[in-house]
Every structure is written in C-alpha cells, then in structure tokens.
Design a protein around this motif. Sequence first.
Motif, PDB file in Angstrom:
ATOM      1  N   ASP A  15       0.822  -1.227   0.000  1.00 30.83           N
ATOM      2  CA  ASP A  15       0.000   0.000   0.000  1.00 30.83           C
ATOM      3  C   ASP A  15       0.850   1.269   0.000  1.00 30.83           C
ATOM      4  OD1 ASP A  15       1.021   0.210   2.560  1.00 30.83           O
ATOM      5  OD2 ASP A  15      -0.926   0.233   3.572  1.00 30.83           O
ATOM      6  N   GLY A  16       2.187   1.091  -0.084  1.00 30.34           N
ATOM      7  CA  GLY A  16       3.079   2.251  -0.175  1.00 30.34           C
ATOM      8  C   GLY A  16       3.672   2.676   1.165  1.00 30.34           C
ATOM      9  N   THR A  17       3.232   2.069   2.279  1.00 30.35           N
ATOM     10  CA  THR A  17       3.787   2.445   3.593  1.00 30.35           C
ATOM     11  C   THR A  17       5.251   1.998   3.676  1.00 30.35           C
ATOM     12  OG1 THR A  17       1.642   2.018   4.595  1.00 30.35           O
ATOM     13  CG2 THR A  17       3.511   2.219   6.107  1.00 30.35           C
ATOM     14  N   GLN A  18       6.132   2.955   3.917  1.00 32.04           N
ATOM     15  CA  GLN A  18       7.536   2.587   4.075  1.00 32.04           C
ATOM     16  C   GLN A  18       7.802   2.372   5.558  1.00 32.04           C
ATOM     17  OE1 GLN A  18      10.556   5.243   2.522  1.00 32.04           O
ATOM     18  NE2 GLN A  18      12.137   3.674   2.758  1.00 32.04           N
ATOM     19  N   ALA A  19       7.970   1.111   5.944  1.00 30.97           N
ATOM     20  CA  ALA A  19       8.094   0.757   7.363  1.00 30.97           C
ATOM     21  C   ALA A  19       9.536   0.827   7.848  1.00 30.97           C
ATOM     22  CB  ALA A  19       7.526  -0.636   7.600  1.00 30.97           C
ATOM     23  N   LEU A  20      10.491   0.495   6.996  1.00 26.28           N
ATOM     24  CA  LEU A  20      11.905   0.489   7.410  1.00 26.28           C
ATOM     25  C   LEU A  20      12.765   1.075   6.312  1.00 26.28           C
ATOM     26  CD1 LEU A  20      12.399  -3.092   8.949  1.00 26.28           C
ATOM     27  CD2 LEU A  20      12.392  -0.919  10.199  1.00 26.28           C
ATOM     28  N   ASP A  21      13.781   1.794   6.728  1.00 30.08           N
ATOM     29  CA  ASP A  21      14.704   2.385   5.758  1.00 30.08           C
ATOM     30  C   ASP A  21      16.142   2.022   6.123  1.00 30.08           C
ATOM     31  OD1 ASP A  21      15.666   3.977   3.690  1.00 30.08           O
ATOM     32  OD2 ASP A  21      15.897   5.701   5.028  1.00 30.08           O
ATOM     33  N   ALA A  22      16.772   1.199   5.291  1.00 29.47           N
ATOM     34  CA  ALA A  22      18.204   0.890   5.385  1.00 29.47           C
ATOM     35  C   ALA A  22      18.646   0.468   6.785  1.00 29.47           C
ATOM     36  CB  ALA A  22      19.023   2.094   4.915  1.00 29.47           C
ATOM     37  N   LEU A  23      18.002  -0.585   7.289  1.00 30.03           N
ATOM     38  CA  LEU A  23      18.354  -1.089   8.624  1.00 30.03           C
ATOM     39  C   LEU A  23      19.545  -2.050   8.527  1.00 30.03           C
ATOM     40  CD1 LEU A  23      17.577  -1.290  11.651  1.00 30.03           C
ATOM     41  CD2 LEU A  23      16.065  -3.178  11.032  1.00 30.03           C
ATOM     42  N   ASP A  24      20.595  -1.767   9.292  1.00 27.82           N
ATOM     43  CA  ASP A  24      21.754  -2.655   9.399  1.00 27.82           C
ATOM     44  C   ASP A  24      21.758  -3.263  10.792  1.00 27.82           C
ATOM     45  OD1 ASP A  24      23.011  -2.255   6.869  1.00 27.82           O
ATOM     46  OD2 ASP A  24      23.697  -0.297   7.571  1.00 27.82           O
TER      47      ASP A  24
END
Length: 248
Positions: A15-24
């Motif tokens: 649905d387009g929800t960005q839940a995580l961004d570049a998790l290391d």
Amino acid sequence: MPALTFDAVSMTFPDGTQALDALDLTLTPGELVTLVGPSGCGKTTALRLAAGLEQPSAGRVIRPGNDAVVSYVFQDPTLLEWRTALRNVELVGELRGRPKAQRRERAREALDAVGLAGFHDRHPRQLSGGMRMRVSLARSLVADPALALFDEPFGALDEITRLDLQTQLQHLVTERGLAGLFITHSVSEAVYLSHRVLVMAPRPGHVVAAVEIPWAHPRPAELRYTAEFAELSGHVSALLRQGMRDVA
Ligand SMILES: Nc1ncnc2c1ncn2[C@@H]1O[C@H](COP(=O)(O)OP(=O)(O)OP(=O)(O)O)[C@@H](O)[C@H]1O
C-alpha cells in the motif's frame, strides 16, 4: 558466523507504507539486541523479516541455515487450552517426531528452568498470566533455537513478574548461547537485558543510535537500582525523545 544479519534492509508494503529504511544489524550467537522506539517505527516488521515471514523490498536479511531453529515469542503466550503446560511444551518434540520419553524429559527440564516445577500438569486456564508466559518461554527454548525473537513478551505482565522473567530470560540466553532479538517499550528492560540497544525513530523506521550496554551477563537483578544503570537508561531515553522530536 553471525546468527542474523540485516544489510541495508528497507521495507515498503504494497500500500506504499515505508516501514523500514536501510536497517543494518548483526547479531552474533550469545548476543541479545533490543529494539526500542515509538509505535509504528517498524520494530515488529523487523522481527517478521528476521523470522522470514516477510521479504525485504530492498537489502538482504541473512538468517540462520535451514537446519537452525528460529523461535518467536509473542506478547500473547498462544498456548493450546486443552493441553497441560507439560504437553504444550512437549508439542515441539512431538512435531519433530522425538521419542515420547525423551521429549517429555526435555519439556520437564524446560518448565523447571523457567520456574514452573510443580505446575506441569496445570492447564493454561489454571495458570496466571506470568505463568502462561513462562510456559511460552519454555516452549520456545525447548526447541533449541539458534535465534529467538521476542515481540514484547512481558508487556502485559505486572512489574514484579516482569522483573523476575527478565532475570530468568537473561540467564537462559546466557547459558544456551543463543542469539536474541527483543522488542520492548520499556527502556529499563532494554538496558537490563541487552548487549546492545538500537534506538529507532519512525517515518520511515530507522535506527538513530546503537547503545552498547557494558555489563557482563548474567547481570544481577540489583543492577537495575544502581546509579550507573539509571544513567545509561536516562541516556537511552534521551536518544528516544530526540529521535521522536527530529521526525515531528
Ligand atoms: N502489512 C502491512 N501493510 C501495510 N502497512 C503495514 C503493515 N504492517 C505494518 N505496517 C505499517 O508499517 C509501520 C511499522 O509497523 P510496525 O508494526 O512494524 O511498527 P512497531 O514499531 O512494531 O509498532 P508498535 O510498537 O505499535 O507495535 C506502521 O506504519 C504500520 O502501520
């Protein structure tokens, strides 16, 4: 060999929800890492990715090999009501086709290890919330997981039971050398349990700080009442507030 690796993991739902961004994230055997952060910052999504229940939309999740067991402990103990505590824990051995005597012995040991000696034959409805959670913990540990995932397992418990289970969990993780990824909303729980606390912020979920917790495991229960502990907890709380302010 790490027990779990997240390499620049991002997650965007259909649905387009960005839940995580570049998790290391790198988790080695014997290490307990906790994710703290406000509601919606992607903690459960990270756990579901670690469990293999979701696939990342970018980056890589490197999980334990095929033969390794990954256990998942939820806030709700999810026990089978018609089975006794012992038979709930024994289910793991049953599903693996283990001989009856062996799986029963393992289940007994696991229940004793979580402080439920004397309650093996009770049904879930005859147990308190804390006892039910102990059964759930025993069930996850009897599977000998290489990686254990905990989604706010103690969130619904009273303070005394919660502190007691934190201490027990920490002993169990240390003795068994498993890797644990833990979610909590409690900063003191995170600091007491973990080798490392990852402080997250939302929109999209990202890590704002990784705080190393210096004390050797197993940690005495009294550590929670020391000035050093209060200081480190205060530091993590401040990072959490800062992360929330930055995205407001
Ligand atoms: N299946 C899904 N489809 C769409 N969006 C989702 C889905 N699952 C989670 N999300 C969204 O992703 C974001 C992260 O959710 P997640 O449940 O991972 O957060 P959380 O940090 O665990 O929250 P909480 O502390 O409230 O449990 C939220 O905005 C949520 O609404």
